[in-house]
Design an enzyme around this catalytic site. Structure first.
Site, PDB file in Angstrom:
ATOM      1  N   GLU A  45      -4.824   6.680  -2.604  1.00  0.00           N
ATOM      2  CA  GLU A  45      -5.437   5.343  -2.492  1.00  0.00           C
ATOM      3  C   GLU A  45      -6.507   5.331  -1.405  1.00  0.00           C
ATOM      4  O   GLU A  45      -6.976   4.252  -1.039  1.00  0.00           O
ATOM      5  CB  GLU A  45      -4.360   4.287  -2.210  1.00  0.00           C
ATOM      6  CG  GLU A  45      -3.508   3.983  -3.435  1.00  0.00           C
ATOM      7  CD  GLU A  45      -2.563   2.809  -3.256  1.00  0.00           C
ATOM      8  OE1 GLU A  45      -2.294   2.397  -2.116  1.00  0.00           O
ATOM      9  OE2 GLU A  45      -2.085   2.316  -4.286  1.00  0.00           O
ATOM     10  N   GLY A  61       9.182   4.012  -5.650  1.00  0.00           N
ATOM     11  CA  GLY A  61       8.722   5.403  -5.546  1.00  0.00           C
ATOM     12  C   GLY A  61       8.353   5.760  -4.110  1.00  0.00           C
ATOM     13  O   GLY A  61       8.606   6.880  -3.641  1.00  0.00           O
ATOM     14  N   ASP A  62       7.760   4.822  -3.402  1.00  0.00           N
ATOM     15  CA  ASP A  62       7.376   5.073  -1.999  1.00  0.00           C
ATOM     16  C   ASP A  62       8.615   5.244  -1.124  1.00  0.00           C
ATOM     17  O   ASP A  62       8.647   6.073  -0.203  1.00  0.00           O
ATOM     18  CB  ASP A  62       6.525   3.917  -1.468  1.00  0.00           C
ATOM     19  CG  ASP A  62       5.254   3.731  -2.281  1.00  0.00           C
ATOM     20  OD1 ASP A  62       4.718   4.734  -2.777  1.00  0.00           O
ATOM     21  OD2 ASP A  62       4.808   2.583  -2.418  1.00  0.00           O
ATOM     22  N   ASP A  74      12.575  -6.108  -8.415  1.00  0.00           N
ATOM     23  CA  ASP A  74      11.153  -5.803  -8.230  1.00  0.00           C
ATOM     24  C   ASP A  74      11.057  -4.303  -7.959  1.00  0.00           C
ATOM     25  O   ASP A  74      11.559  -3.822  -6.940  1.00  0.00           O
ATOM     26  CB  ASP A  74      10.622  -6.616  -7.040  1.00  0.00           C
ATOM     27  CG  ASP A  74       9.142  -6.388  -6.758  1.00  0.00           C
ATOM     28  OD1 ASP A  74       8.538  -5.512  -7.418  1.00  0.00           O
ATOM     29  OD2 ASP A  74       8.602  -7.084  -5.876  1.00  0.00           O
ATOM     30  N   GLY A  93       0.868  -1.174   0.000  1.00  0.00           N
ATOM     31  CA  GLY A  93       0.000   0.000   0.000  1.00  0.00           C
ATOM     32  C   GLY A  93       0.905   1.224   0.000  1.00  0.00           C
ATOM     33  O   GLY A  93       1.882   1.262   0.746  1.00  0.00           O
ATOM     34  N   ASN A 110       3.772   1.831   2.780  1.00  0.00           N
ATOM     35  CA  ASN A 110       5.170   1.837   2.322  1.00  0.00           C
ATOM     36  C   ASN A 110       5.850   3.166   2.651  1.00  0.00           C
ATOM     37  O   ASN A 110       7.000   3.206   3.089  1.00  0.00           O
ATOM     38  CB  ASN A 110       5.247   1.614   0.807  1.00  0.00           C
ATOM     39  CG  ASN A 110       4.724   0.261   0.381  1.00  0.00           C
ATOM     40  OD1 ASN A 110       4.669  -0.668   1.174  1.00  0.00           O
ATOM     41  ND2 ASN A 110       4.317   0.145  -0.883  1.00  0.00           N
TER      42      ASN A 110
END
Ligand code: RIB
Length: 293
Positions: A136, A244-245, A239, A38, A42
Site C-alpha cells: 500500500e 489477515g493483518d 467484520d 491500513g 494494522n
C-alpha cells in the site's frame, strides 16, 4: 531484534450495509464509524500486541492524528513517522450483515514516500532486524532493494496485489505471507490448489518461507523442508477487516522468536479468529493475553 514496518496508515470509514453494493445500485447505510487502519498500521499494532518491539515509518498527513495515537497507544514507536501537509490514506469500507467487506482505497500520503525518507529510516536498521512490508506504499521495489543491501530480513505481505509487486526482486524476501488469491496471482497456479502454490514458491524462491492463508479454510506454512496445515477456528464473523493483518503480526512474532511452526500458526489463527469477531481494523486486534493457548 526489532521490527520496522514501512507501511500504510489509513483512516477507515466503515459503512454498515445490508449487502455489498452492486454496480449502479444505491442503498442507505445503517451506520458509519471511523477506525484506524491500513495494512501497515494494522500489522504494526498486531506485532506489537503480540509482544514484538515495533517501529512504524511513513508519512502522517493532515487530520491523521487518530493514526499516530493508535500506534502510540499500542506500544509502537512512531519516531520514524514524518508529518507532511497532505491528505492521509483513507478507505471507504462496506461491511455487510455477514461481516464480509469490500474496500475502496485512497493512497494519500502512503504513496508519497521519498528516497530520502526510505534511506534515512533504513539506515537505522540492520541484519538483526526484520522489515515488514505490504503493497500500500509507493517505491516498494526500492525499499526491498535497499533493505536487502543492508542485510535486513524482509517479510512481505504483497497485499493488495498489483503489478508493483511483480516489479520487485522477490528473491530478496525471507518470508511471504499471501492469501490464496495473491498466491495464485504470483505463481500462475489455481487458487483452489494451495499445495501447488506452495510447490511453486519452493521452486522459485528456495531461500524463502511462505505462509498461505485460506480464510475459513485454514492456513499453510511451507519452508525449510517442513509443510504444515492449520485449520481455521470456526467463528461468527462480525467484520473480517484486518483479520489477515492480525494473522501476519502474530505469525511474525512466533516465527521471529522461534516458537516453532505449529504453535506459531495456531496462535496466528486464534488471533485472527478473535479479530473477525470484532468491529473495525486496529481496534479488533487482540492482545496476546487474550489468546487462551
Ligand atoms: O487489511 C485491512 C486494511 O486494508 C484496512 O484497515 C484498510 O485500511 C485497508 O488498507
Amino acid at each position: 531484534m526489532r521490527v520496522l514496518c514501512l507501511g500504510s496508515m489509513n483512516l477507515d470509514y466503515v459503512y454498515s450495509v445490508s449487502h455489498i453494493l452492486a454496480p449502479g445500485e444505491t442503498i442507505s447505510s445503517t451506520g458509519r464509524e471511523t477506525f484506524a487502519g491500513g495494512k501497515g498500521l494494522n500489522q504494526s499494532v498486531a506485532a506489537a500486541k503480540a509482544g514484538l518491539p515495533v517501529f512504524h515509518a511513513g508519512l502522517s498527513g493532515t487530520g491523521g492524528e487518530l493514526l499516530l495515537e493508535t500506534l502510540r497507544e499500542n506500544g509502537v514507536d512512531v519516531s520514524f513517522i514524518r508529518p507532511v501537509d497532505a491528505l492521509p490514506g483513507h478507505t471507504v469500507i462496506q461491511v455487510d450483515e455477514k461481516g464480509q467487506n469490500c474496500i475502496l482505497l485512497y493512497g494519500g500520503t502512503n504513496r508519497q514516500l521519498t528516497s530520502d525518507l526510505i534511506g534515512d529510516v533504513l539506515s537505522q536498521f540492520g541484519p538483526e532486524d526484520f522489515l515488514l512490508l505490504q503493497n500500500e506504499v509507493n517505491r516498494l521495489d526500492e525499499i526491498i532493494d535497499r533493505a536487502h543491501a543492508r542485510g535486513i530480513r524482509i517479510v512481505l505481505n504483497p497485499s493488495p496485489f498489483d503489478q508493483a509487486v511483480m516489479a520487485c526482486d522477490l528473491d530478496k524476501v525471507s518470508l511471504f505471507l499471501v492469501n490464496e488469491i495473491e498466491g495464485a496471482q504470483i505463481s500462475g497456479c489455481l487458487a483452489r490448489e494451495p499445495e501447488k502454490i506452495l510447490d511453486w514458491f519452493g521452486a522459485h524462491y528456495p531461500n524463502a518461507e511462505v505462509v498461505l492463508t485460506l480464510g475459513a479454510d485454514g492456513a499453510w506454512y511451507s519452508g525449510n523442508g517442513v509443510r504444515h496445515f492449520q485449520p481455521a477456528i470456526p467463528v461468527t464473523a462480525v467484520d473480517t477487516t484486518a483479520a489477515g493483518d492480525t494473522f501476519t503480526g502474530y505469525f511474525l512474532e512466533g516465527w521471529s522468536t522461534g516458537r516453532g511452526v505449529e504453535e506459531t500458526l495456531r496462535r496466528a489463527t486464534r488471533a485472527a479468529s478473535i479479530a473477525v469477531s470484532r468491529k473495525g481494523a486496529a481496534p479488533s486486534i487482540p492482545l496476546a493475553s487474550e489468546l487462551a493457548d
